[in-house]
Design an enzyme around this catalytic site. Structure first.
Site, short mmCIF file in Angstrom:
data_model
loop_
_atom_site.label_atom_id
_atom_site.label_comp_id
_atom_site.label_asym_id
_atom_site.label_seq_id
_atom_site.Cartn_x
_atom_site.Cartn_y
_atom_site.Cartn_z
N ARG A 157 52.84 42.61 52.88
CA ARG A 157 51.67 43.45 53.18
C ARG A 157 50.42 42.70 52.76
O ARG A 157 50.49 41.63 52.16
CB ARG A 157 51.77 44.86 52.56
CG ARG A 157 52.47 45.00 51.24
CD ARG A 157 51.74 44.56 50.01
NE ARG A 157 50.35 44.87 49.96
CZ ARG A 157 49.43 44.12 49.36
NH1 ARG A 157 49.80 42.98 48.74
NH2 ARG A 157 48.16 44.44 49.35
N GLN B 20 49.69 49.61 44.90
CA GLN B 20 49.54 48.15 45.02
C GLN B 20 48.73 47.58 43.86
O GLN B 20 48.92 46.44 43.46
CB GLN B 20 48.85 47.78 46.34
CG GLN B 20 49.69 48.00 47.59
CD GLN B 20 49.46 49.36 48.19
OE1 GLN B 20 49.14 50.33 47.49
NE2 GLN B 20 49.63 49.48 49.49
N ASN C 142 39.44 49.05 54.50
CA ASN C 142 40.31 48.53 53.44
C ASN C 142 41.13 49.71 52.91
O ASN C 142 40.98 50.84 53.38
CB ASN C 142 39.46 47.86 52.33
CG ASN C 142 40.33 47.09 51.36
OD1 ASN C 142 41.18 46.29 51.77
ND2 ASN C 142 40.16 47.30 50.07
N ASP D 222 40.83 44.84 55.61
CA ASP D 222 41.84 44.80 56.67
C ASP D 222 41.23 44.57 58.04
O ASP D 222 41.87 44.05 58.94
CB ASP D 222 42.66 46.09 56.67
CG ASP D 222 43.63 46.08 55.51
OD1 ASP D 222 43.21 46.43 54.39
OD2 ASP D 222 44.77 45.64 55.70
N ALA E 155 46.42 42.10 54.66
CA ALA E 155 46.08 41.69 56.03
C ALA E 155 46.43 40.23 56.36
O ALA E 155 47.15 39.97 57.34
CB ALA E 155 44.61 41.98 56.29
#
Ligand code: MRU
Length: 360
Positions: free
Chosen positions: A56, A206, A257, A247, A58
């Site tokens: 994961r 994350q 994002n 992103d 981008a």
């Protein structure tokens, strides 16, 4: 895993072997308690790895998808040119359905298609070989872009500052080194002592699972906070800069994002703290006039009601789970890309910087 400082860092995604090889990924869903690499041997397993966030971030999604095209083409070099190209477009279209927001995915797939098209007429094994080389180039260029972002971004930070970041925009989210975290890594390597506050980043954590882990691994002073604590931490004067990844960045600088980023940008504005976005040129989507046009991924409600294996909401409750939000350009002090620092964030400056072709 221990908090010891690592001297070399494992690669987020890399190809093992020749044309019949496989893609090796760090399974990011297992971190920080387990470090495990997985092998993707077909395009379906890579699609699943992207969808379920084993890989994961981008730029890393773009790199993985480029290799995914090579996986998808492995059994297609014995037929004629037409069926080779039919299969290529089928594979690219399929990978494009894995996640909608990070434009790096579509950017990498387009680049793979263009590479193949530029060789139409060549024998198919030769095109397949060129596709593998293109995927390797995408990985290597991402690595270089991240280093350049780190160099430019580090100039914006001062010794002794507190820096807040949201989600994970580190080495795990890219081929290597990261974007927002590259700025912290490069500043740290230049001798600036930083104190990083990592938002845990609900619902998939994350920030706590990956960012806190990466900063620890590199020996950078990090404090984990819940997302809801950012305002208080800023009010207490602990944060002098916010740096996040992206992103997708629209032509006017509006930036998608991880969900929660927009809130952090509003808080930073309220406390007069500069808010920076760090992203490579592959994250810009100049075909979109503004952030209103960026597709926002909606994810499984169970990520909120049953996060990490335990039910934390009443059965049947309605859930809204957008994975990203859009921060308007007016809240962004500057965008750091591999060519330099875009400030103020305005369409003309963005276009000019992206066309400048400064060597990375
Ligand atoms: O859902 P994720 O974990 O893929 O979201 C990642 C982010 O939002 C990152 O901040 C972004 O992709 C930049 S990574 C350099």
């Amino acid at each position: 895993m221990s908090g010891r400082v690592l001297q070399s860092f494992p690669r987020t995604a890399h190809w093992r072997g020749g044309l019949d090889g496989c893609l090796v990924l760090i399974d990011q869903t297992l971190l920080p308690t387990e470090f495990k690499e997985i092998e993707c041997r077909d395009v379906e397993s890579l699609w699943e790895a992207i969808r379920s966030l084993r890989v994961r971030g981008a730029p890393a999604i773009g790199v993985a998808a480029a290799y995914g095209v090579c996986l998808g083409m492995q059994r297609s070099t014995s037929g004629d040119l037409e069926s080779f190209f039919r299969r290529l477009h089928e594979v690219c279209d399929y990978l494009a359905t894995s996640r909608p927001t990070a434009v790096n995915l579509f950017w990498a797939l387009d680049r793979m298609r263009r590479k193949a098209e530029s060789m139409r007429g060549s024998p198919t094994p030769q095109i397949a070989q060129a596709l593998l080389e293109e995927a390797r180039a995408i990985e290597e260029e991402d690595r270089q872009m991240c280093r350049a972002i780190g160099r430019f971004g580090a100039e914006l930070l001062c010794d002794g500052q507190g820096v807040l970041t949201h989600c994970n925009a580190g080495g795990l989210a890219t081929a290597d080194y990261g974007t927002a975290l590259a700025v912290c890594f490069a500043a740290h390597e230049a001798g600036k002592r930083l104190h990083v506050y990592a938002d845990e980043t609900r619902p998939l954590l994350q920030g706590s699972r990956l960012t806190a882990w990466e900063l620890q691994q590199r020996g950078i002073d990090v404090t984990l906070i819940c997302d809801s604590m950012a305002a208080q931490v800023m009010r207490e004067g602990r944060v002098q800069a916010v740096v996040v990844g992206a992103d997708r960045i629209a032509a006017n600088g509006d930036t998608a994002n991880k969900i929660g980023t927009y809130g952090v940008a509003l808080l930073a504005a309220a406390h007069e703290i500069p808010f920076y976005v760090a992203a490579p040129s592959s994250t810009f989507d100049l075909s979109l006039a503004s952030g209103d046009e960026i597709p926002i991924e909606q994810r499984d409600p169970r990520e909120i009601t049953h996060g990490f294996g335990r039910q934390t909401a009443p059965e049947g409750v309605k859930v809204y789970n957008p994975a990203f939000d859009v921060t308007p350009a007016r809240l962004i002090r500057a965008i750091i890309c591999e060519h330099g620092v875009i400030e103020p964030v305005a369409e003309q400056n963005i276009r000019q910087m992206l066309q400048s072709n400064h060597p990375v």
